[in-house]
Design a protein around this motif. Structure first.
Motif, short mmCIF file in Angstrom:
data_model
loop_
_atom_site.label_atom_id
_atom_site.label_comp_id
_atom_site.label_asym_id
_atom_site.label_seq_id
_atom_site.Cartn_x
_atom_site.Cartn_y
_atom_site.Cartn_z
N TRP A 237 0.85 -1.18 0.00
CA TRP A 237 0.00 0.00 0.00
C TRP A 237 0.89 1.24 0.00
O TRP A 237 1.85 1.31 0.78
N VAL A 239 0.19 5.27 0.45
CA VAL A 239 -0.86 6.23 0.78
C VAL A 239 -0.38 7.63 0.44
O VAL A 239 0.58 8.13 1.04
N ILE A 244 -5.24 5.93 -1.95
CA ILE A 244 -4.38 4.79 -1.60
C ILE A 244 -4.09 4.00 -2.88
O ILE A 244 -5.03 3.60 -3.58
N ILE A 246 -2.75 0.57 -4.27
CA ILE A 246 -2.52 -0.82 -3.84
C ILE A 246 -1.89 -1.58 -4.99
O ILE A 246 -2.48 -1.67 -6.07
N SER A 294 -4.64 -4.35 4.80
CA SER A 294 -3.28 -3.94 4.48
C SER A 294 -2.30 -5.05 4.85
O SER A 294 -2.66 -6.00 5.57
#
Length: 322
Positions: A237, A239, A244, A246, A294
């Motif tokens: 992940w 941020v 976010i 991924i 996560s």
């Protein structure tokens, strides 16, 4: 551990609270009481006596840790560090370090069950003083700079911290690695091939049985499931402000990228990492679709700090925290 909100003061703590000590001491006493009757078997060499002895020793160690562990607090103000140390039922020991006694400061990262950052001070007399861990994993850079300003010292060399709020993007988990996944695939195929050898031999020799078929079928199913979902092990992940990113590996080894914006998220929770209670994870619940977890993080306090930083970056309200 905590840090004062006052910009002119930083407090760092290390130690065990009274409630935690009572729980640990109670557990130690119960363990010792359970172990004492078993010591009667020690003279005969019975395994119960040996197990009771080890349980008693372990209980004594827990009791010693509960009674003798120190509580340490550092109060860093403009130009000085006040260090207080105290054991339960002991006297409080104080030490004052002025900034003109400090010749250098550096940041140290310790990696165990969780990554912790501490400050190491070198005094003019040659002593090395290590601070309690910095309280917020996402604010290591900010806290370090504030301490350096208070003590009129140059900023120490930064250490890589993917969770620091000073980064343009905080990273949870390691970058995706297709070579690692490829190696695990080969290992799974090799392990799955072992029951296949026995299955082929039984088929060739005419000794096929229901047990052989069941074992081979179970092994094939487990191998298929592991290979099917292996790519989910290696996820990352990142941020950024407002979204976010991924990253995962697909079945064929290509990198899959999914971007989730703050407007797409209904809530962000902290969840236990399963059997390993020291591990936690951030779980986001999109408005549409299933929950996404996560990569694991170590420590509940660290995970909650990361949760707060994600909420801030996505522009969500604090009510989004579960």
């Amino acid at each position: 551990m905590d840090a004062a909100a006052n910009e002119n003061e930083v407090r760092l703590r290390k130690g065990t609270s009274l409630n935690e000590r009572l729980v640990l001491a109670s557990l130690a006493v119960v363990l010792c009481l359970i172990a004492l009757p078993g010591l009667a078997h020690l003279a005969t060499g019975h395994w119960l006596g040996i197990a009771a002895l080890f349980a008693l020793l372990f209980g004594c160690l827990l009791l010693g840790a509960a009674l003798l562990d120190r509580n340490v607090v550092w109060i860093i103000t403009s130009g000085e560090i006040l260090i207080g140390e105290q054991r339960p039922f002991g006297k409080l020991h104080r030490r004052l370090i002025r900034d003109d006694e400090i010749s250098g400061m550096r940041l140290r990262k310790s990696v165990g069950k969780s990554a912790e950052f501490s400050l190491v001070f070198e005094t003019e007399s040659g002593d090395l003083l290590t601070s309690p861990p910095l309280p917020d994993i996402t604010q290591v850079h900010q806290t370090t700079v504030r301490i350096a300003r208070l003590l009129r010292l140059p900023d120490p060399e930064p250490i890589e911290n993917p969770l620091d709020a000073a980064n343009a993007g905080i990273r949870l988990g390691k970058p995706v690695n297709r070579h690692k996944v490829r190696g695990l695939k080969i290992l799974i195929v090799l392990l799955a091939g072992l029951p296949s050898v026995h299955f082929i031999y039984a088929l060739w020799s005419g000794k096929m049985s229901a047990l052989v078929i069941a074992v081979w079928s179970l092994g094939a199913i487990v191998a298929f499931v592991l290979l099917r979902y292996l790519h989910r092990i290696n996820a990352c992940w990142i941020v950024h402000d407002g979204a976010i990113r991924i990253e995962r590996l697909s079945w064929n080894g290509a990198t899959e990228v999914e971007t989730i914006g703050g407007d797409d998220i209904d809530a962000i929770d902290v969840e236990s990492g399963g059997r390993k209670h020291s591990l936690y994870a951030i779980a986001i619940r999109p408005r549409t679709g299933k929950k996404i977890r996560s990569p694991p993080l170590a420590g509940k306090d660290q995970t909650r700090a990361v949760q707060a930083e994600i909420i801030r970056r996505l522009g969500l309200k604090r009510s989004a925290a579960g």
